[in-house]
Design a protein around this motif. Structure first.
Motif, PDB file in Angstrom:
ATOM      1  N   VAL A 156      42.007  48.909  43.501  1.00 51.41           N
ATOM      2  CA  VAL A 156      42.186  47.601  42.884  1.00 51.41           C
ATOM      3  C   VAL A 156      43.406  46.760  43.126  1.00 51.41           C
ATOM      4  CG1 VAL A 156      42.230  46.400  40.639  1.00 51.41           C
ATOM      5  CG2 VAL A 156      40.604  48.118  40.913  1.00 51.41           C
ATOM      6  N   PHE A 157      44.598  47.443  42.965  1.00 50.35           N
ATOM      7  CA  PHE A 157      45.980  46.958  43.250  1.00 50.35           C
ATOM      8  C   PHE A 157      46.484  46.993  44.503  1.00 50.35           C
ATOM      9  CE2 PHE A 157      45.689  48.373  38.714  1.00 50.35           C
ATOM     10  CZ  PHE A 157      45.738  47.191  37.977  1.00 50.35           C
ATOM     11  N   ARG A 158      45.768  47.704  45.502  1.00 45.26           N
ATOM     12  CA  ARG A 158      46.458  47.631  46.865  1.00 45.26           C
ATOM     13  C   ARG A 158      45.180  47.245  47.750  1.00 45.26           C
ATOM     14  NH1 ARG A 158      49.965  53.132  48.098  1.00 45.26           N
ATOM     15  NH2 ARG A 158      51.455  52.968  46.156  1.00 45.26           N
ATOM     16  N   GLN A 159      44.217  46.806  47.203  1.00 44.19           N
ATOM     17  CA  GLN A 159      42.834  45.954  47.927  1.00 44.19           C
ATOM     18  C   GLN A 159      42.299  46.813  49.123  1.00 44.19           C
ATOM     19  OE1 GLN A 159      41.930  42.609  47.069  1.00 44.19           O
ATOM     20  NE2 GLN A 159      43.536  43.192  45.216  1.00 44.19           N
ATOM     21  N   SER A 160      42.236  48.177  48.779  1.00 43.69           N
ATOM     22  CA  SER A 160      41.892  49.137  49.664  1.00 43.69           C
ATOM     23  C   SER A 160      40.355  49.468  49.661  1.00 43.69           C
ATOM     24  CB  SER A 160      42.708  50.617  49.533  1.00 43.69           C
ATOM     25  OG  SER A 160      42.243  51.591  50.401  1.00 43.69           O
ATOM     26  N   THR A 161      39.969  49.153  50.731  1.00 45.98           N
ATOM     27  CA  THR A 161      38.387  49.400  51.177  1.00 45.98           C
ATOM     28  C   THR A 161      37.986  50.792  51.087  1.00 45.98           C
ATOM     29  OG1 THR A 161      38.320  47.322  52.636  1.00 45.98           O
ATOM     30  CG2 THR A 161      36.529  48.958  52.569  1.00 45.98           C
ATOM     31  N   TRP A 162      38.792  51.702  51.667  1.00 50.48           N
ATOM     32  CA  TRP A 162      38.602  53.039  51.776  1.00 50.48           C
ATOM     33  C   TRP A 162      38.608  53.674  50.486  1.00 50.48           C
ATOM     34  CZ3 TRP A 162      41.877  56.689  49.973  1.00 50.48           C
ATOM     35  CH2 TRP A 162      43.265  56.293  49.881  1.00 50.48           C
ATOM     36  N   ALA A 163      39.367  53.190  49.481  1.00 56.79           N
ATOM     37  CA  ALA A 163      39.807  53.888  48.221  1.00 56.79           C
ATOM     38  C   ALA A 163      38.250  53.578  47.226  1.00 56.79           C
ATOM     39  CB  ALA A 163      40.753  53.235  47.582  1.00 56.79           C
ATOM     40  N   LEU A 192      37.974  44.761  34.888  1.00 59.69           N
ATOM     41  CA  LEU A 192      37.878  43.431  36.197  1.00 59.69           C
ATOM     42  C   LEU A 192      37.483  42.444  35.410  1.00 59.69           C
ATOM     43  CD1 LEU A 192      36.425  45.371  39.093  1.00 59.69           C
ATOM     44  CD2 LEU A 192      38.987  44.933  38.729  1.00 59.69           C
ATOM     45  N   LEU A 193      36.775  42.364  34.388  1.00 64.76           N
ATOM     46  CA  LEU A 193      35.961  41.179  33.877  1.00 64.76           C
ATOM     47  C   LEU A 193      37.037  40.502  32.898  1.00 64.76           C
ATOM     48  CD1 LEU A 193      33.463  39.646  33.295  1.00 64.76           C
ATOM     49  CD2 LEU A 193      32.832  41.062  31.565  1.00 64.76           C
ATOM     50  N   ALA A 194      37.860  41.384  32.224  1.00 68.26           N
ATOM     51  CA  ALA A 194      38.677  41.002  31.362  1.00 68.26           C
ATOM     52  C   ALA A 194      40.167  40.585  31.692  1.00 68.26           C
ATOM     53  CB  ALA A 194      38.975  42.025  30.229  1.00 68.26           C
ATOM     54  N   THR A 195      40.336  40.781  33.049  1.00 60.02           N
ATOM     55  CA  THR A 195      41.526  40.539  33.555  1.00 60.02           C
ATOM     56  C   THR A 195      41.542  39.397  34.805  1.00 60.02           C
ATOM     57  OG1 THR A 195      42.066  42.793  33.450  1.00 60.02           O
ATOM     58  CG2 THR A 195      43.626  41.507  34.585  1.00 60.02           C
ATOM     59  N   PRO A 196      42.057  38.153  34.083  1.00 61.17           N
ATOM     60  CA  PRO A 196      42.344  36.917  35.239  1.00 61.17           C
ATOM     61  C   PRO A 196      42.855  37.409  36.544  1.00 61.17           C
ATOM     62  CG  PRO A 196      42.840  36.289  32.865  1.00 61.17           C
ATOM     63  CD  PRO A 196      42.967  37.916  32.872  1.00 61.17           C
ATOM     64  N   GLY A 197      42.354  37.043  37.659  1.00 60.78           N
ATOM     65  CA  GLY A 197      42.778  37.399  38.905  1.00 60.78           C
ATOM     66  C   GLY A 197      42.075  38.586  39.699  1.00 60.78           C
ATOM     67  N   TYR A 198      41.362  39.277  38.518  1.00 61.80           N
ATOM     68  CA  TYR A 198      40.756  40.572  39.215  1.00 61.80           C
ATOM     69  C   TYR A 198      39.072  40.319  38.974  1.00 61.80           C
ATOM     70  CZ  TYR A 198      45.428  42.687  39.689  1.00 61.80           C
ATOM     71  OH  TYR A 198      46.544  42.737  40.122  1.00 61.80           O
ATOM     72  N   ARG A 199      38.858  39.265  38.238  1.00 62.21           N
ATOM     73  CA  ARG A 199      37.310  39.130  38.074  1.00 62.21           C
ATOM     74  C   ARG A 199      36.591  38.974  39.439  1.00 62.21           C
ATOM     75  NH1 ARG A 199      38.556  34.795  33.323  1.00 62.21           N
ATOM     76  NH2 ARG A 199      39.021  36.427  31.843  1.00 62.21           N
ATOM     77  N   ARG A 200      37.130  38.407  40.448  1.00 65.23           N
ATOM     78  CA  ARG A 200      36.391  38.117  41.720  1.00 65.23           C
ATOM     79  C   ARG A 200      36.171  39.386  42.417  1.00 65.23           C
ATOM     80  NH1 ARG A 200      41.915  37.325  42.247  1.00 65.23           N
ATOM     81  NH2 ARG A 200      42.896  38.220  44.040  1.00 65.23           N
ATOM     82  N   MET A 201      36.577  40.770  41.790  1.00 60.79           N
ATOM     83  CA  MET A 201      36.216  41.986  42.472  1.00 60.79           C
ATOM     84  C   MET A 201      35.095  42.312  42.280  1.00 60.79           C
ATOM     85  SD  MET A 201      39.897  44.250  42.607  1.00 60.79           S
ATOM     86  CE  MET A 201      41.118  43.960  43.768  1.00 60.79           C
ATOM     87  N   LEU A 202      34.587  41.743  41.216  1.00 58.83           N
ATOM     88  CA  LEU A 202      33.093  42.241  40.480  1.00 58.83           C
ATOM     89  C   LEU A 202      31.945  41.657  41.599  1.00 58.83           C
ATOM     90  CD1 LEU A 202      33.498  41.800  36.778  1.00 58.83           C
ATOM     91  CD2 LEU A 202      33.098  43.860  37.956  1.00 58.83           C
TER      92      LEU A 202
END
Length: 535
Positions: A156-163, A192-202
């Motif tokens: 989530v916080f390092r935007q790592s695909t392999w993770a 992710l849903l409750a945190t602005p800026g990270y919802r797009r990750m869903l």
């Protein structure tokens, strides 16, 4: 001048490796704790490898089987049984769990000293000690949850695909150990849903790749259950108190809170509650701290709601809530330490050290319960007709002691029957007995469960065929040594039942465990079996 980060790292490694070494030495040198009924049950599963089992996934059986294959001969040489081999994986998983907490703390707070303090305090907690010694499903489950926290943070916080891929594998393996691992996915989704800026990750591939990998890992469980009438689902519903005729236990949440308060020695539970309240996500601006909250508090609340149906649940049910929770609480304590008065800091430091020492003393007492048994006797009182084993009320290790005594008596009785030309079958009246007898009796015999015919719950033993309950014709006329039943319960199923024999395990003159043994001749089946529990 900044201090070297290698000092706390090396210190933490020393503590973790040192604790693991001491546990292995303890297990290999006259460990007074026999296998717990759960451990023996899973060991019995490992003798019948399958894609899944009645109440749990297959991972624990696979791990025990592999460990007994690797370390079984050494374990027998050192301890006289495979006990050490069964428990070595628990020591390994407990150590890896501590490493995951160190790494997670560094990911969130970047404070090596805080990470070291968390490891040191965790080593004093009886809950962590038990999970690092007993090979139940919680050993791999908590370890995999801890590393899933690390992988999800990286993803989530390092935007790592392999993770995301690694996270999917960790969650999938965790579900093969314990089904509640599936909750990791919706809890992460809620964050992710409750945190602005990270919802797009869903909506991005990573989250869904993780979910698909985790789902595919469940295929062995799903295929096995489809072949067995979804028996695990029925068991889980009953275990959670979700039967259609179950009642609401309004006192359940209070029992649940009291139990959790007790296992965390009160102080650590209060710290966790304060941290959860202080860092509630609608007021917490730091998403990495909110991440800890979402993977902790909702897990605790989830099982708290179930306590309305099951009356309080088991003490280990919300254990993974405390993994991210301990990091959250430690971060809160550091912030408070910097903001509060000198008096508050002194009191808090004293309480922290005091409860860490209390936890260490209790952990030591659990490992060497005979050292404190005289004190426990004074608290519980001497044995009486009304209370034949008073120590069992306050001694949490009582259920792990005396099984070898029982096995020796059963072996001697079986030998007596052999001298009469009778080859007796072995059976227990509850699912907790066959594994212990199979493990500790000479030659690891097959032991059956009569529980589903005598009012106990169904278990894996009902699925292994033939068995005396479902296939009586395969056992007609045979003699059974039955552990755990009275004569009255067995008379209808046998032509002749001998008087009950009692086996009592004593330590320092005090009764710790007691069993009834009934030799029953001429099996003819259970004509009217009692209604068995489904959970």
């Amino acid at each position: 001048m900044t201090s070297s980060p290698w000092v706390p790292r090396i210190t933490a490694a020393f503590l973790i490796v040192g604790a693991a070494t001491l546990r292995l030495f303890y297990l290999a040198n006259n460990c007074p704790l026999d296998l717990a009924p759960d451990e023996a049950h899973y060991w019995d599963w490992s003798r019948h490898l399958d894609w899944s089992y009645y109440s749990k996934g297959p991972l624990v059986a696979w791990i025990i089987r592999a460990s007994c294959w690797l370390f079984g001969p050494l374990s027998v040489q050192l301890t006289g049984s495979e006990m050490l081999a069964v428990r070595i994986p628990a020591v390994v998983f407990g150590s890896l769990l501590l490493v995951s907490l160190y790494v997670l703390t560094m990911q969130i707070f970047q404070r090596e000293g805080l990470a070291l303090a968390i490891v040191a305090v965790a080593l004093t907690l009886p809950l962590i000690a038990a999970g690092s010694l007993l090979m139940t499903i919680d050993a791999p489950y908590t370890c995999l949850w801890g590393w899933a926290l690390v992988a999800a943070n990286h993803a989530v916080f390092r935007q790592s695909t392999w993770a995301w891929t690694v996270l999917g594998l960790l969650v999938g393996l965790g579900m093969l150990a314990k089904y509640t691992m599936v909750l990791f996915v919706p809890l992460l989704g809620l964050f992710l849903l409750a945190t602005p800026g990270y919802r797009r990750m869903l909506l991005r591939p990573g989250f869904w790749l993780m979910s698909v990998i985790a789902a595919l890992s469940c295929l062995p469980i799903l295929v096995w259950n489809a072949q067995h009438d979804w028996i695990t689902l029925q068991h889980a519903r009953g275990h959670a108190g979700m039967q259609s005729d179950s009642v609401i236990h309004w006192e359940g949440p209070l029992r649940y809170l009291a139990l959790q308060f007790a296992i965390l020695l009160g102080f650590w539970f209060v710290l966790w509650v304060q941290a959860v309240w202080r860092h509630r996500p609608w007021r917490e601006p730091r998403p990495e701290v909110a991440y800890l909250w979402w993977l902790s508090a909702p897990m605790f609340i989830f099982f708290g709601l179930f306590s309305l149906k099951n009356g309080g649940g088991e003490p280990n049910w919300p254990v993974t809530a405390y993994l991210s929770g301990v990091v959250l609480a430690a971060g809160w304590l550091v912030e408070e330490w910097q903001a509060r008065s000198l008096t508050w800091r002194r009191w808090t430091l004293g309480a922290t050290l005091g409860f860490a020492c209390l936890g260490a003393v209790l952990t030591l007492a659990i490992h060497q319960i005979t050292w404190v048994q005289p004190m426990l006797v004074r608290i519980a009182g001497r044995a009486t007709l009304e209370q034949p084993m008073p120590l069992r009320r306050i001694d949490p290790t009582a259920r792990l002691r005396g099984w070898q005594t029982l096995a020796r008596e059963v072996d001697a009785l079986q030998e007596e029957l052999r001298k009469q030309g009778i080859e007796a079958e072995l059976a227990g009246t509850a699912w907790t007995l066959p594994g212990e007898l199979g493990f500790y009796c000479a030659g690891h015999p097959t032991v059956y469960s009569l529980g589903s015919a005598l009012g106990d719950r169904h278990s894996q033993y009902d699925l292994w065929r033939p068995n005396p309950v479902d296939d009586p014709e395969s056992f007609f006329g045979k003699t059974f040594i039955v552990v755990g039943a009275s004569e009255q319960l067995l008379r209808g199923a046998f032509e002749r039942v001998e008087p009950v024999r009692e086996v009592t395990h004593f330590e320092q003159g005090e009764p710790i465990n007691r069993w009834q043994i009934v030799v029953s001749h001429g099996f003819r089946g259970f004509a009217h079996p009692r209604a068995a529990k489904k959970f």
